[in-house]
Design a protein around this motif. Structure first.
Motif, PDB file in Angstrom:
ATOM      1  N   SER A   1       5.732 -13.904  38.264  1.00 14.45           N
ATOM      2  CA  SER A   1       5.081 -14.907  38.882  1.00 14.45           C
ATOM      3  C   SER A   1       5.891 -16.132  39.161  1.00 14.45           C
ATOM      4  O   SER A   1       6.571 -16.540  38.239  1.00 14.45           O
ATOM      5  CB  SER A   1       3.726 -15.370  38.028  1.00 14.45           C
ATOM      6  OG  SER A   1       3.224 -16.709  38.570  1.00 14.45           O
TER       7      SER A   1
ATOM      8  N   ARG B   1       4.667 -18.807  40.225  1.00 14.41           N
ATOM      9  CA  ARG B   1       3.921 -20.130  40.427  1.00 14.41           C
ATOM     10  C   ARG B   1       4.493 -21.531  39.473  1.00 14.41           C
ATOM     11  O   ARG B   1       5.095 -21.188  38.798  1.00 14.41           O
ATOM     12  CB  ARG B   1       2.652 -19.738  39.647  1.00 14.41           C
ATOM     13  CG  ARG B   1       1.802 -18.951  40.353  1.00 14.41           C
ATOM     14  CD  ARG B   1       0.054 -18.620  39.764  1.00 14.41           C
ATOM     15  NE  ARG B   1      -0.439 -17.715  40.643  1.00 14.41           N
ATOM     16  CZ  ARG B   1      -0.682 -17.740  41.902  1.00 14.41           C
ATOM     17  NH1 ARG B   1      -0.828 -18.886  42.370  1.00 14.41           N
ATOM     18  NH2 ARG B   1      -1.367 -16.913  42.400  1.00 14.41           N
TER      19      ARG B   1
ATOM     20  N   LYS C   1      -3.652 -20.473  47.846  1.00 16.38           N
ATOM     21  CA  LYS C   1      -2.447 -21.491  47.027  1.00 16.38           C
ATOM     22  C   LYS C   1      -3.154 -22.819  46.775  1.00 16.38           C
ATOM     23  O   LYS C   1      -4.386 -23.230  47.288  1.00 16.38           O
ATOM     24  CB  LYS C   1      -1.292 -21.692  47.918  1.00 16.38           C
ATOM     25  CG  LYS C   1      -0.265 -20.302  47.968  1.00 16.38           C
ATOM     26  CD  LYS C   1       0.806 -20.565  48.492  1.00 16.38           C
ATOM     27  CE  LYS C   1       1.840 -19.225  48.330  1.00 16.38           C
ATOM     28  NZ  LYS C   1       3.066 -19.481  48.773  1.00 16.38           N
TER      29      LYS C   1
END
Ligand code: 7PM
Length: 337
Positions: free
Chosen positions: A119, A121, A278
């Motif tokens: 990930s 993020r 997002k």
């Protein structure tokens, strides 16, 4: 010193003027471009006043990617192979869940599957190479028979190498081959690569994003990465470029990039656009739970298509497929249809 960048003013009206140019060889068209130069406000000029080289860069058809024609929007479905709250069987459960998700996305109409084991993020920790390999490669092995193109979302050369050997055809690197010194060599063997802009790394990129001119900074960075890839023997026809929505950008930076996404056509490569679920969609759409961001995700995906993005990277394939079908029926009617 960066030269001027030309953003085609994209039109979709079916009544296309004789002096219109096709955008990237497709059904959308343009007659004017916005000239973006550092320190100056953008100004409109006629496309016919551009150099032949600039006009050709903006209007030439893009080569197929992984055998997929780019004359219609392609949908890339996201398959994250990151162990959830499963018990210690996390890895196998994660693999089985990822394969099931991949099958569902293919059934829903995905043209490409983007398989990622790390990930990226904001604030996420890096995943060790062996762990990322153990997550991603078994899933690629299991889904390569589904008859769709496979992309591997990784910053690591070894993971990309193993993924390509296992049947992936797109090396999707959110660091634009910058994170791992061995990635340029691996990319040289990839049928296709995606070079994405990011400012900083996932751990820190959202702390204080800053640009002199976000459009030109992102475009110039991608131009430099495309040049580095070409210098490593990677043909431009195999390169997709991506603005990296959410990667070191404030909400305003994301909006500015989406509003002027068509500036990336100046690089002469197909555009991959990924905004699905997002954070900026949550902020602007009052949707703190990512699972409730589908309407906003569809809205920005269609804006990207309207500006000629060729590939959209999404979680919700079935819903996006339906939205794209209606948009296409309106904007790209079948010949004689
Ligand atoms: C912030 C939120 C950062 C979500 C990253 C994410 C892209 C990608 C990812 C993209 C390409 C997520 C993403 N985003 N690859 N990988 N373009 N080419 O969806 O926009 O979780 S990770």
């Amino acid at each position: 010193m960066s030269s001027a960048r030309y953003r085609p003013i994209v039109e979709t009206d079916p009544l296309r003027p004789d002096d219109a140019l096709p955008l990237a060889g497709g059904r959308l068209w343009f007659r004017e471009v916005a000239v973006h130069e550092r320190g100056l406000p953008p100004r409109r000029i006629r496309a016919h006043d551009l150099s032949e080289a600039a006009r050709s860069r903006l209007s030439a058809p893009r080569a197929p990617i992984c055998g997929l024609a780019l004359d219609r929007p392609l949908i890339m479905g996201i398959v994250n192979v990151t162990p959830d709250s499963f018990s210690d069987g996390g890895r196998f459960a994660a693999r089985d869940a990822a394969v099931a998700r991949a099958e569902a996305l293919v059934a829903a109409g995905a043209d490409i599957l983007d398989i990622g084991g790390e990930s990226t993020r904001p604030g996420s920790d890096p995943v060790p190479e062996d762990e990322e390999l153990a997550r991603v490669i078994p899933v690629i092995e299991a889904v390569k028979g589904l008859g769709v193109a496979i992309s591997v979302d990784t910053r690591k050369a070894a993971v990309a190498r193993a993924a390509l050997d296992a049947g992936a055809c797109i090396f999707n690197d959110v660091s634009a081959l910058g994170h791992d010194p061995a990635s340029l060599a691996v990319a040289a063997d990839a049928p296709a690569i995606c070079l994405m802009h990011a400012q900083g790394d996932p751990k820190t990129m959202q702390l204080a994003p800053h640009y002199d001119d976000v459009l030109l900074d992102v475009t110039d960075y991608l131009a430099e990465r495309v040049a580095a890839a070409e210098a490593a023997g990677i043909a431009r026809e195999r390169i997709l470029v991506d603005p990296g929505i959410g990667f070191g950008k404030t909400i305003e930076h994301n909006l500015a990039l989406i509003r002027a996404l068509a500036i990336l056509h100046d690089l002469g490569c197909p555009i991959l656009f990924g905004a699905s679920r997002k954070r900026f969609i949550g902020s602007l759409g009052q949707a703190p739970d990512p699972m409730t961001r589908l309407p906003g995700s569809l809205a920005v995906a269609l804006e990207a298509l309207r500006q000629g993005a060729q590939v959209i990277r999404v979680h919700d394939v079935a819903e996006t497929r339906q939205a794209v079908a209606l948009w296409s029926a309106l904007v790209m009617p079948e010949p004689g249809g």
